[in-house]
Structure formats: structure tokens, C-alpha cells
Design a protein around this motif. Structure first.
Motif, PDB file in Angstrom:
ATOM      1  N   LEU A 146      -4.171   6.419  -4.944  1.00 23.08           N
ATOM      2  CA  LEU A 146      -4.582   6.529  -3.532  1.00 23.08           C
ATOM      3  C   LEU A 146      -5.686   5.538  -3.203  1.00 23.08           C
ATOM      4  O   LEU A 146      -5.688   4.937  -2.123  1.00 23.08           O
ATOM      5  CB  LEU A 146      -5.019   7.957  -3.218  1.00 23.08           C
TER       6      LEU A 146
ATOM      7  N   HIS B  79       1.744   2.333  -3.569  1.00 20.30           N
ATOM      8  CA  HIS B  79       0.616   2.968  -4.256  1.00 20.30           C
ATOM      9  C   HIS B  79       0.390   4.379  -3.713  1.00 20.30           C
ATOM     10  O   HIS B  79       0.129   5.313  -4.480  1.00 20.30           O
ATOM     11  CB  HIS B  79      -0.650   2.131  -4.081  1.00 20.30           C
ATOM     12  N   HIS B  80       0.468   4.523  -2.389  1.00 21.87           N
ATOM     13  CA  HIS B  80       0.234   5.825  -1.774  1.00 21.87           C
ATOM     14  C   HIS B  80       1.238   6.858  -2.274  1.00 21.87           C
ATOM     15  O   HIS B  80       0.863   7.972  -2.663  1.00 21.87           O
ATOM     16  CB  HIS B  80       0.293   5.717  -0.245  1.00 21.87           C
TER      17      HIS B  80
ATOM     18  N   ASN C  28      -4.989  12.460   1.955  1.00 29.35           N
ATOM     19  CA  ASN C  28      -4.611  12.918   0.620  1.00 29.35           C
ATOM     20  C   ASN C  28      -5.774  12.820  -0.357  1.00 29.35           C
ATOM     21  O   ASN C  28      -5.906  13.657  -1.255  1.00 29.35           O
ATOM     22  CB  ASN C  28      -3.381  12.167   0.122  1.00 29.35           C
TER      23      ASN C  28
ATOM     24  N   ASP D 269      -3.000   8.619   6.079  1.00 28.61           N
ATOM     25  CA  ASP D 269      -2.421   9.553   5.106  1.00 28.61           C
ATOM     26  C   ASP D 269      -3.093   9.426   3.744  1.00 28.61           C
ATOM     27  O   ASP D 269      -3.303  10.432   3.053  1.00 28.61           O
ATOM     28  CB  ASP D 269      -0.915   9.334   4.969  1.00 28.61           C
ATOM     29  N   ALA D 270      -3.439   8.215   3.351  1.00 29.63           N
ATOM     30  CA  ALA D 270      -4.115   8.029   2.065  1.00 29.63           C
ATOM     31  C   ALA D 270      -5.508   8.662   2.102  1.00 29.63           C
ATOM     32  O   ALA D 270      -5.931   9.304   1.131  1.00 29.63           O
ATOM     33  CB  ALA D 270      -4.199   6.548   1.707  1.00 29.63           C
TER      34      ALA D 270
ATOM     35  N   ALA E 118      -4.177   2.202  -2.712  1.00 32.67           N
ATOM     36  CA  ALA E 118      -3.569   2.104  -1.378  1.00 32.67           C
ATOM     37  C   ALA E 118      -4.627   1.775  -0.336  1.00 32.67           C
ATOM     38  O   ALA E 118      -4.421   0.919   0.532  1.00 32.67           O
ATOM     39  CB  ALA E 118      -2.856   3.405  -1.024  1.00 32.67           C
TER      40      ALA E 118
ATOM     41  N   ALA F 278       0.820  -1.214   0.000  1.00 31.24           N
ATOM     42  CA  ALA F 278       0.000   0.000   0.000  1.00 31.24           C
ATOM     43  C   ALA F 278       0.852   1.262   0.000  1.00 31.24           C
ATOM     44  O   ALA F 278       0.466   2.281  -0.593  1.00 31.24           O
ATOM     45  CB  ALA F 278      -0.943  -0.004   1.200  1.00 31.24           C
ATOM     46  N   ASP F 279       2.013   1.217   0.649  1.00 31.52           N
ATOM     47  CA  ASP F 279       2.884   2.397   0.687  1.00 31.52           C
ATOM     48  C   ASP F 279       3.345   2.791  -0.706  1.00 31.52           C
ATOM     49  O   ASP F 279       3.457   3.984  -1.016  1.00 31.52           O
ATOM     50  CB  ASP F 279       4.101   2.143   1.585  1.00 31.52           C
TER      51      ASP F 279
ATOM     52  N   PHE G 265      -5.605   3.593   6.521  1.00 27.59           N
ATOM     53  CA  PHE G 265      -4.377   4.263   6.075  1.00 27.59           C
ATOM     54  C   PHE G 265      -4.669   5.762   6.134  1.00 27.59           C
ATOM     55  O   PHE G 265      -5.121   6.366   5.160  1.00 27.59           O
ATOM     56  CB  PHE G 265      -4.055   3.809   4.658  1.00 27.59           C
TER      57      PHE G 265
END
Length: 195
Positions: free
Chosen positions: A124, A104-105, A140, A136-137, A127, A101-102, A134
Motif C-alpha cells: 500500500l 501495488h494497491h 486501506n 483507496d490506498a 502504491a 500504483a493499481d 490515491f
């Protein structure tokens, strides 16, 4: 012995000492990909981005299928404002490890920087599909939804609230925007740490 000392010094924030230990390892195993990759991470921590790029490129020359090295190269290139090359490296990291996932993010963050809303949303959302919790995702995606024309306030609020529920520190500016139902000209997004 050198690897343990390098890891210990890295954890203690003594990056120059860690670098010296990694360089000792390379004397015995010059093509040790993990060591080359770790040197790149140290160079990022020391804000020596051009050297970091060189270390990751050396590692990839030895093993182009090392997803972490590809990812870290993409991160480094982003910080060097080489966005097209960053996207290429990040896409390669995802090709090698699609379930991270990181990866993709961070690709989403680069697309946000380029104002490629479609690419950012796809990355995003990928992710979040891999890691629904997640923050942060979610944040964002909230920032992205506010940048659309017209802004998607409802989706932005939903993602922002999810980010807060998952531990993201509230953003005063974002809170004010939603409270006043203002349509922002530009919402800030978060950039993940370099390592």
C-alpha cells in the motif's frame, strides 16, 4: 470492425455481445493477447470467474510479459479465494510494470485479506509512493493501522483524512471509531473493482 463493435458493446454493458465480437476476432487471430485478456474481463463482469481465469491463463500462455493480463489473473484469483496464486500473479504484474500504483494497491488488499500486515503495508505504501493522491490506498492503510496491535490511531486518522480529502465517501463506522477514540477489533478495507 469487430474490435470497435466489441468495445462499444462493452461500454454499453452488453457483455455477451462484446464476447461474441471478441470470439470473431479470435477466429482470425487466435493468439491475440489483448482479445484474450478482454474476454477475461468480460467473464469477470458476468461473474464467471473460472472462465475468466481460463481466458487470462490462455493470454499469459501466449505472452507471459503482458502485465495487465497478469494483474487481471491476480484479481480473478483473489475473488476465487486462491490467495497465494493471486499474490504470485500480482507480483509478476509488478515485476513487469513496477510503476503501476493499481498493481501495488491490489497486492496490498490481498495481503490484508491474508492478515499479512507487513506485506500489506509495504504494498500500500508503494502504491502511495507512486500515486500520493490515491484515496483507496489511504483508506486501506487507515484500516490496516487500526488492525495493528496496538493500533496506530494517529496514522490511521491521517490516512483516513487524506482519503476523504481525495474524494472517498466518508465511512460512518470509521468516523464513529475516531470520534469515540475506540480501538476497533477489526476495520474493514475496500476492495478495488475487478476491472
Amino acid at each position: 470492425r469487430y474490435a470497435e463493435a466489441a468495445a462499444f458493446n462493452f461500454e454499453q454493458g452488453r457483455f455477451e455481445n462484446a464476447e461474441n465480437h471478441y470470439r470473431e476476432i479470435l477466429k482470425f487471430a487466435p493468439d491475440h493477447v489483448e482479445t484474450l485478456c478482454n474476454l477475461g474481463v468480460i467473464k469477470i463482469r458476468l461473474n464467471e470467474l473460472e472462465q475468466a481465469k481460463a481466458e487470462f491463463e490462455k493470454a499469459i500462455a501466449v505472452d507471459e510479459t503482458h502485465s495487465r493480463c497478469q494483474f487481471m489473473l491476480g484479481v480473478t484469483l483473489f475473488h476465487l479465494s486462491e490467495l497465494d496464486d493471486s499474490i504470485a500473479a500480482l507480483n509478476k504484474s509488478i515485476e513487469l510494470d513496477a510503476k503501476n500504483a493499481d498493481y501495488h494497491h491490489f497486492l496490498g488488499v490481498v495481503h490484508l485479506e491474508r492478515a499479512d500486515w507487513s506485506g500489506a503495508e509495504t504494498a500500500l505504501q508503494s502504491a502511495l509512493d507512486l500515486r500520493p493522491r490515491f484515496p483507496d490506498a489511504h483508506y486501506n492503510l487507515a484500516a490496516l493501522k487500526l488492525r495493528l496491535t496496538p493500533p496506530d490511531i494517529e496514522a490511521a486518522q491521517r490516512h483516513y483524512l487524506n482519503a476523504k480529502k481525495q474524494g472517498l465517501t466518508p465511512n460512518e463506522r470509521m468516523e464513529r471509531r475516531f470520534k469515540n477514540a475506540e480501538v476497533p477489533a477489526k476495520a474493514n478495507f475496500t476492495t478495488p473493482p475487478a476491472s
